[in-house]
Design a protein around this motif. Structure first.
Motif, PDB file in Angstrom:
ATOM      1  N   GLU A 116       0.832  -1.210   0.000  1.00 16.99           N
ATOM      2  CA  GLU A 116       0.000   0.000   0.000  1.00 16.99           C
ATOM      3  C   GLU A 116       0.864   1.256   0.000  1.00 16.99           C
ATOM      4  OE1 GLU A 116      -2.198  -3.418   0.949  1.00 16.99           O
ATOM      5  OE2 GLU A 116      -0.449  -2.625   2.034  1.00 16.99           O
TER       6      GLU A 116
ATOM      7  N   ASP B 152       2.354   1.686  -3.492  1.00 18.01           N
ATOM      8  CA  ASP B 152       1.347   2.167  -4.442  1.00 18.01           C
ATOM      9  C   ASP B 152       1.091   3.657  -4.250  1.00 18.01           C
ATOM     10  OD1 ASP B 152       1.104  -0.329  -5.544  1.00 18.01           O
ATOM     11  OD2 ASP B 152      -0.699  -0.885  -4.423  1.00 18.01           O
ATOM     12  N   ASN B 153       1.013   4.080  -2.985  1.00 18.03           N
ATOM     13  CA  ASN B 153       0.783   5.496  -2.698  1.00 18.03           C
ATOM     14  C   ASN B 153       1.976   6.345  -3.144  1.00 18.03           C
ATOM     15  OD1 ASN B 153      -0.749   7.706  -1.314  1.00 18.03           O
ATOM     16  ND2 ASN B 153       1.063   7.745  -0.030  1.00 18.03           N
TER      17      ASN B 153
END
Length: 330
Positions: free
Chosen positions: A17, A20-21
């Motif tokens: 996560e 991805d951010n």
């Protein structure tokens, strides 16, 4: 999988996560420099081909083309062997080479660009493309930007300069370039600005006050590229107000304080206001004579903020030689 190049320790592993951010944020930053509209540029995520790899198949298809002897000669590997290199990091060269091969297959990519610390990894990719695709591939490196300690100015190195103004405020970004070492001014103008090259070459004989003017040009040009002309003008105005006797201090970083904070240890105010990341850092700087209040050096780490410190409701703190902050009573 972290790149061991130039690192003394293994990188902290991030969650999917977080990665991805970070990818989304990187693309937003790059839009200032690269036109992604109508397919003019493509940003792809190597997770799209790495995450589902079958390890045995990868070893059979890719690993067979790599010589451990040659890998051990690479500086990125050799420099870490004494302290210790995990097998995870040892795989990095194969992964980066495989990225080049995949980009060649998907987008007909034939050239890889990078910092000169990536030379060994990029050569590995060139050779892999030639062996697997039977076509030529190329690599081009550029010199690295370094911080004041001579270390690679990477995002995981202390003293990193961020393009995101929430991590490096615009005024600090401007001042960084304004304060580069004399010997680096011309190099930086050539590397990170679009200033006319003939004008830069004319500066190569400059010294003293002339070189100081070159630093101002560098700071303005880089800040304008990254943050826009309005932000660059504001940072320039603030710098002139502080260093040239100007009067507009509106863009100098300000710490607003209620009158009730008078009587508070100055070290608390400076830490809460972001002048220092921690009280221990603030104490160290004060102990070393690196903090002044209204041009008077602070010598007592327990110094209390007093009403008499404020002139017309404001006081000026200087950290080091060139970082200024205003304390303003609300």
């Amino acid at each position: 999988i972290g790149d061991p190049s130039g690192k003394t320790d293994m990188r902290t592993m991030m969650t999917k996560e977080t990665i991805d951010n970070n990818s989304l944020n990187i693309k937003e930053q790059m839009k200032r420099f690269i036109d992604f509209s109508n397919g003019r540029a493509i940003m792809d995520n190597n997770a799209n081909w790495l995450m589902d790899l079958n390890y045995v198949n990868f070893l059979r298809e890719i690993g067979v083309h790599f010589s451990v002897n040659n890998m051990l000669r690479a500086d990125s590997i050799k420099l870490r062997l004494e302290k210790g290199l995990s097998f995870l990091e040892f795989n990095y060269m194969l992964m980066q080479a495989y990225d080049f091969l995949e980009l060649h297959r998907r987008y007909n990519c034939t050239m890889q660009l990078g910092g000169d610390d990536q030379w060994s990894n990029m050569l590995a990719g060139m050779e892999l493309v030639r062996k697997k695709a039977g076509k030529p591939a190329y690599a081009m490196t550029c010199t690295l930007l370094t911080n004041s300690e001579g270390q690679k100015m990477g995002k995981t190195v202390n003293g990193a300069l961020w393009l995101d103004k929430t991590k490096t405020p615009v005024h600090e970004f401007y001042q960084y370039w304004r304060n580069v070492d004399d010997k680096d001014v011309i190099k930086c103008l050539k590397l990170v600005t679009l200033y006319p090259i003939e004008k830069i070459e004319a500066m190569e004989t400059w010294s003293g006050e002339e070189l100081n003017e070159a630093k101002k040009i560098l700071a303005y040009e880089v800040t304008s590229l990254v943050h826009g002309k309005d932000e660059a003008e504001a940072a320039k105005t603030a710098a002139e107000a502080l260093f040239s006797g100007g009067s507009d201090l509106s863009t100098v970083p300000t710490i607003n304080l209620p009158a009730s904070r008078i009587g508070t240890p100055l070290i608390d105010i400076l830490t809460e206001g972001g002048v220092f990341p921690s009280k221990s850092e603030a104490r160290r700087n004060i102990s070393q004579g690196g903090v002044t209040l209204n041009e008077v050096r602070i010598e007592d780490t327990g110094r209390i903020l007093e009403a008499s410190d404020f002139i017309d409701g404001a006081a000026m703190v200087k950290r080091g030689k060139k970082k200024f902050y205003r304390l303003v009573l609300e």
